[in-house]
Design a protein around this motif. Structure first.
Motif, PDB file in Angstrom:
ATOM      1  N   UNK A  65       2.965  37.494  -9.277  1.00  0.00           N
ATOM      2  CA  UNK A  65       4.408  37.526  -9.464  1.00  0.00           C
ATOM      3  C   UNK A  65       4.873  36.491 -10.457  1.00  0.00           C
ATOM      4  N   UNK A  66       6.113  36.648 -10.865  1.00  0.00           N
ATOM      5  CA  UNK A  66       6.757  35.702 -11.784  1.00  0.00           C
ATOM      6  C   UNK A  66       8.185  35.493 -11.311  1.00  0.00           C
ATOM      7  N   UNK A  67       8.699  34.259 -11.486  1.00  0.00           N
ATOM      8  CA  UNK A  67      10.036  33.935 -11.014  1.00  0.00           C
ATOM      9  C   UNK A  67      10.827  33.101 -11.995  1.00  0.00           C
ATOM     10  N   UNK A  68      12.110  32.898 -11.634  1.00  0.00           N
ATOM     11  CA  UNK A  68      13.070  32.144 -12.460  1.00  0.00           C
ATOM     12  C   UNK A  68      13.224  32.780 -13.839  1.00  0.00           C
ATOM     13  N   UNK A  69      13.168  34.105 -13.869  1.00  0.00           N
ATOM     14  CA  UNK A  69      13.282  34.834 -15.123  1.00  0.00           C
ATOM     15  C   UNK A  69      14.740  35.017 -15.506  1.00  0.00           C
ATOM     16  N   UNK A  70      14.978  35.339 -16.742  1.00  0.00           N
ATOM     17  CA  UNK A  70      16.279  35.712 -17.319  1.00  0.00           C
ATOM     18  C   UNK A  70      17.190  34.507 -17.503  1.00  0.00           C
ATOM     19  N   UNK A  71      17.489  33.766 -16.417  1.00  0.00           N
ATOM     20  CA  UNK A  71      18.461  32.676 -16.529  1.00  0.00           C
ATOM     21  C   UNK A  71      17.824  31.354 -16.959  1.00  0.00           C
ATOM     22  N   UNK A  72      16.494  31.308 -17.129  1.00  0.00           N
ATOM     23  CA  UNK A  72      15.818  30.082 -17.525  1.00  0.00           C
ATOM     24  C   UNK A  72      14.993  30.307 -18.793  1.00  0.00           C
ATOM     25  N   UNK A  73      14.590  29.223 -19.402  1.00  0.00           N
ATOM     26  CA  UNK A  73      13.739  29.290 -20.579  1.00  0.00           C
ATOM     27  C   UNK A  73      12.323  29.673 -20.150  1.00  0.00           C
ATOM     28  N   UNK A  74      11.545  30.289 -21.046  1.00  0.00           N
ATOM     29  CA  UNK A  74      10.165  30.660 -20.689  1.00  0.00           C
ATOM     30  C   UNK A  74       9.331  29.487 -20.188  1.00  0.00           C
ATOM     31  N   UNK A  75       9.624  28.278 -20.681  1.00  0.00           N
ATOM     32  CA  UNK A  75       8.869  27.108 -20.218  1.00  0.00           C
ATOM     33  C   UNK A  75       9.108  26.818 -18.744  1.00  0.00           C
ATOM     34  N   UNK A  76      10.208  27.342 -18.199  1.00  0.00           N
ATOM     35  CA  UNK A  76      10.537  27.108 -16.798  1.00  0.00           C
ATOM     36  C   UNK A  76      10.218  28.313 -15.903  1.00  0.00           C
ATOM     37  N   UNK A  77       9.548  29.324 -16.431  1.00  0.00           N
ATOM     38  CA  UNK A  77       9.146  30.463 -15.612  1.00  0.00           C
ATOM     39  C   UNK A  77       8.084  30.027 -14.605  1.00  0.00           C
ATOM     40  N   UNK A  78       8.066  30.697 -13.469  1.00  0.00           N
ATOM     41  CA  UNK A  78       7.083  30.408 -12.430  1.00  0.00           C
ATOM     42  C   UNK A  78       6.133  31.601 -12.269  1.00  0.00           C
ATOM     43  N   UNK A  79       4.870  31.289 -11.906  1.00  0.00           N
ATOM     44  CA  UNK A  79       3.871  32.340 -11.745  1.00  0.00           C
ATOM     45  C   UNK A  79       3.063  32.084 -10.481  1.00  0.00           C
ATOM     46  N   UNK A  80       2.678  33.177  -9.818  1.00  0.00           N
ATOM     47  CA  UNK A  80       1.856  33.058  -8.615  1.00  0.00           C
ATOM     48  C   UNK A  80       0.780  34.136  -8.616  1.00  0.00           C
ATOM     49  N   UNK A  81      -0.343  33.824  -8.008  1.00  0.00           N
ATOM     50  CA  UNK A  81      -1.400  34.796  -7.730  1.00  0.00           C
ATOM     51  C   UNK A  81      -1.896  34.512  -6.321  1.00  0.00           C
ATOM     52  N   UNK A  82      -1.860  35.539  -5.472  1.00  0.00           N
ATOM     53  CA  UNK A  82      -2.171  35.331  -4.060  1.00  0.00           C
ATOM     54  C   UNK A  82      -3.168  36.376  -3.574  1.00  0.00           C
ATOM     55  N   UNK A  83      -3.932  35.987  -2.567  1.00  0.00           N
ATOM     56  CA  UNK A  83      -4.808  36.918  -1.861  1.00  0.00           C
ATOM     57  C   UNK A  83      -4.688  36.638  -0.370  1.00  0.00           C
ATOM     58  N   UNK A  84      -4.507  37.703   0.407  1.00  0.00           N
ATOM     59  CA  UNK A  84      -4.410  37.571   1.870  1.00  0.00           C
ATOM     60  C   UNK A  84      -5.413  38.516   2.513  1.00  0.00           C
ATOM     61  N   UNK A  85      -6.195  37.987   3.451  1.00  0.00           N
ATOM     62  CA  UNK A  85      -7.185  38.781   4.173  1.00  0.00           C
ATOM     63  C   UNK A  85      -6.968  38.592   5.668  1.00  0.00           C
ATOM     64  N   UNK A  86      -7.098  39.688   6.391  1.00  0.00           N
ATOM     65  CA  UNK A  86      -6.907  39.634   7.845  1.00  0.00           C
ATOM     66  C   UNK A  86      -7.925  40.534   8.519  1.00  0.00           C
ATOM     67  N   UNK A  87      -8.635  39.984   9.478  1.00  0.00           N
ATOM     68  CA  UNK A  87      -9.604  40.771  10.249  1.00  0.00           C
ATOM     69  C   UNK A  87      -9.258  40.698  11.725  1.00  0.00           C
ATOM     70  N   UNK A  88      -8.876  41.818  12.328  1.00  0.00           N
ATOM     71  CA  UNK A  88      -8.535  41.799  13.762  1.00  0.00           C
ATOM     72  C   UNK A  88      -9.786  41.802  14.633  1.00  0.00           C
ATOM     73  N   UNK A  89      -9.653  41.240  15.829  1.00  0.00           N
ATOM     74  CA  UNK A  89     -10.695  41.313  16.833  1.00  0.00           C
ATOM     75  C   UNK A  89     -11.972  40.577  16.480  1.00  0.00           C
ATOM     76  N   UNK A  90     -11.849  39.342  15.967  1.00  0.00           N
ATOM     77  CA  UNK A  90     -13.069  38.627  15.582  1.00  0.00           C
ATOM     78  C   UNK A  90     -13.856  38.139  16.807  1.00  0.00           C
ATOM     79  N   UNK A  91     -13.159  37.799  17.893  1.00  0.00           N
ATOM     80  CA  UNK A  91     -13.827  37.424  19.137  1.00  0.00           C
ATOM     81  C   UNK A  91     -13.444  38.431  20.213  1.00  0.00           C
ATOM     82  N   UNK A  92     -12.304  38.226  20.815  1.00  0.00           N
ATOM     83  CA  UNK A  92     -11.756  39.263  21.684  1.00  0.00           C
ATOM     84  C   UNK A  92     -10.919  40.196  20.826  1.00  0.00           C
TER      85      UNK A  92
END
Length: 620
Positions: free
Chosen positions: A318-345
């Motif tokens: 994703x990218x944030x703070x777009x349009x109303x800010x200068x490109x130098x102030x843009x924000x960027x994210x890269x995320x990964x989420x993993x979920x495994x149900x029932x690992x023990x019970x």
């Protein structure tokens, strides 16, 4: 000799439609009765769809007599009389069709209603068909809505029968059923005498659970979510909880729970789960905008059943703070989420998160990475707890200069959520509390302990849930660091913005840098308009969510709070208050939200007079 072809049969003549106009006459001028007749009448509903020929109109009118009489019976008017005339002739008479044929068009149709009185309950009895005393005889008719002397509409009778069955099932009788009723309307007393015949059946515990419909999902994962063991006392709530738990796996497009209609060989209630798998892969995008901090966009890809055990993987950029800010102030994210149900019970889930990001809010600049792993255990359908380990490395530039931070923590948390919807709750209570001790490998203060929480509640003022009051309180506190300089800026508390106190700029409801002039050794050289964050936080919101139509709603709201310099909120500091109104467009995936807000108390020169926010989902 060739034969000439036979002539084609003549085409059937079209039957012309019979136009008509319907009027209602109600003895006593009862507006409620007139409304019921209007809303029930097929004559009125199909007035623009002329029936083919006089018999069609007469048939439609005869059907209305039964429909309207039944609707009035449902309101307790068991003596109601409904008559319909067409062109002055009763539609029940043999001459009605001829009268319609001879009449000028449109044909005048008159529905005449004698509503009669609303009957009340007279003698009420719940009769048990079980051997012995029977469980049903112990049910007080008054407790299920059948009070002698009270109005006796048929809807109340049907609702009472449902309550009787529900009470018996809650008492451990899974096969309870109403087997019939005797309802006698005494027109002289204007009362309804009622006998309901009930069979409780045998008391049977919960039995074995089976599942059908799984193809790529391991059925053992589903069966691991069963919230009871065979032999436990039967409870409809446990069966409903089973449906919810299976649904939370998010791999099925439909979940159906079928209870056995009779005890099995062990005298238990067999439970069958029938499922249909949904598409496991998905892609999507999201966007939001506010007039102060600009726009943010994100796109994601996910898999709901990575290795056949309902494992979830979601990758997002994703990218944030777009349009109303200068490109130098843009924000960027890269995320990964993993979920495994029932690992023990079956109720222990493994959660793993990894992210890299570039943040550029007004208070600081941050480039960092973070990784976390946790085990979450579902204690009940509404209550869960988790514990994990988290590591974070960041380079932060703020008022205090540029510093590197490396944190290692063990966050623990509890969650309670009994609301009826994740995206648009109308009833229930939601609370999330986390406590996280961190060790700071860099900096003078090694210990950083953070407590955060948010509690929200929702209350529907009407049965249709068109008027909902919603309230929220959020809090936070940190202890350990000797100086704010030893706290990573992203871990400090800030208030203000679309997810906090609407009407105020992002982070502006927070402590600001105060330049010290000119000689102390630790005087801060900073912009006095720059927020530096605080050690504690308090935020509150209240909303009135009002549905104008099924898809459109308005939401007046008030937000208040601030971030504070000390570890405990100090009300001697400025509390900011913002207020506004929002528009909601309700869709299948949740409401689309558009809010406009303005500062009311505590406005600074950094805050605009009006702020706009657009996103998906309610504010909390």
């Amino acid at each position: 000799m060739a034969q000439s072809p036979l002539p084609a049969p003549p085409a059937a003549a079209a039957v012309p439609g019979v136009s008509y106009v319907t009027t209602f006459t109600i003895d006593g001028g009862d507006a409620e009765v007139e409304k019921i007749a209007n809303e029930t009448s097929t004559l009125k509903a199909l007035e623009k769809d002329a029936p083919p020929g006089p018999p069609g109109l007469v048939g439609r009118a005869k059907a209305d007599i039964e429909r309207i009489a039944a609707a009035l019976t449902a309101t307790g008017r068991y003596g109601a009389v409904v008559d319909v005339t067409a062109a002055g002739a009763p539609v029940s008479s043999e001459r009605a069709a001829d009268a319609v044929q001879r009449s000028s068009k449109p044909v005048p149709v008159v529905v005449h209603v004698q509503p009669g009185p609303v009957f009340t309950f007279g003698n009420v009895r719940i009769q048990s068909l079980d051997s012995g005393a029977g469980q049903a005889t112990a049910i007080d008719p008054k407790k299920v809505g059948l009070s002698p002397g009270a109005p006796a509409p048929s809807a109340v009778v049907f609702a009472a029968e449902s309550r009787i069955v529900d009470q018996l099932r809650n008492d451990g009788y899974p096969f309870a059923a109403v087997k019939g009723r005797d309802a006698v309307a005494d027109h002289q007393r204007k009362q309804l005498d009622l006998t309901i015949r009930v069979a409780a059946g045998p008391r049977a515990p919960l039995g074995q659970v089976t599942i059908t419909g799984t193809k790529e999902v391991d059925p053992r994962v589903v069966l691991g979510r069963v919230p009871f063991k065979p032999g436990e006392r039967y409870s409809p709530k446990k069966v409903a909880e089973l449906r919810d738990e299976v649904g939370k796996l998010d791999v099925f497009s439909s979940v159906r729970i079928r209870e056995g209609t009779a005890p099995d060989a062990n005298g238990q209630v067999p439970i069958a789960i029938e499922v249909e798998e949904k598409k496991f892969r998905y892609v999507g995008a999201a966007a939001k905008y506010d007039s102060i901090d600009g726009a943010s966009v994100s796109t994601y890809w996910g898999h709901r059943n990575l290795w056949g055990g309902a494992e979830k993987l979601r990758l997002e950029v994703g990218a944030g703070r777009l349009i109303t800010n200068k490109p130098a102030d843009y924000e960027y994210t890269a995320k990964a989420h993993f979920e495994k149900p029932g690992v023990w019970t079956g109720f222990d889930d493994l959660l793993v998160d990894v992210e890299a990001l570039r943040e550029r809010p007004d208070a600081y600049e941050r480039d960092g990475v973070r990784a976390a792993a946790a085990i979450r255990r579902r204690l009940t359908s509404a209550f869960s707890a988790q514990i994990g380990i988290e590591a974070e490395g960041s380079t932060i530039r703020d008022t205090f200069g540029e510093k590197n931070f490396v944190l290692l923590g063990i966050p623990v948390g509890v969650t309670f959520d009994n609301t009826d919807s994740k995206l648009d709750p109308s009833t229930g209570f939601r609370a999330i509390v986390t406590a996280a001790p961190y060790y700071n490998f860099q900096g003078e203060s090694k210990s950083l302990n953070i407590l955060k929480g948010q509690v929200s509640t929702y209350y529907a003022l009407d049965e249709d849930k068109r008027y909902i009051l919603a309230g929220k309180i959020g809090f936070g506190s940190m202890v350990g660091p000797k100086s704010l300089e030893d706290v990573p800026a992203n871990r400090r508390f800030f208030a203000g913005g679309g997810g906090s106190i609407r009407g105020f700029a992002y982070q502006s409801a927070s402590p600001f840098c105060t330049p010290i002039n000119p000689k102390p050794k630790k005087a801060l050289e900073c912009d006095e308009d720059q927020p530096i964050g605080g050690r504690s936080l308090l935020e509150t919101s209240i909303e009135a969510r009002i549905k104008v139509t099924d898809t459109i709603g308005v939401v007046p709201f008030v937000d208040a709070g601030a971030a504070f310099d000390k570890s405990i909120p100090s009300f001697k500091e400025d509390i900011r208050v913002g207020a506004g109104i929002g528009l909601r467009y309700y869709t299948a995936i949740g409401p689309i939200r558009a809010d406009v807000a303005t500062p009311i108390v505590g406005k600074s020169k950094n805050d605009s007079r009006v702020a706009f926010y657009i996103s998906i989902g309610q504010s909390f």
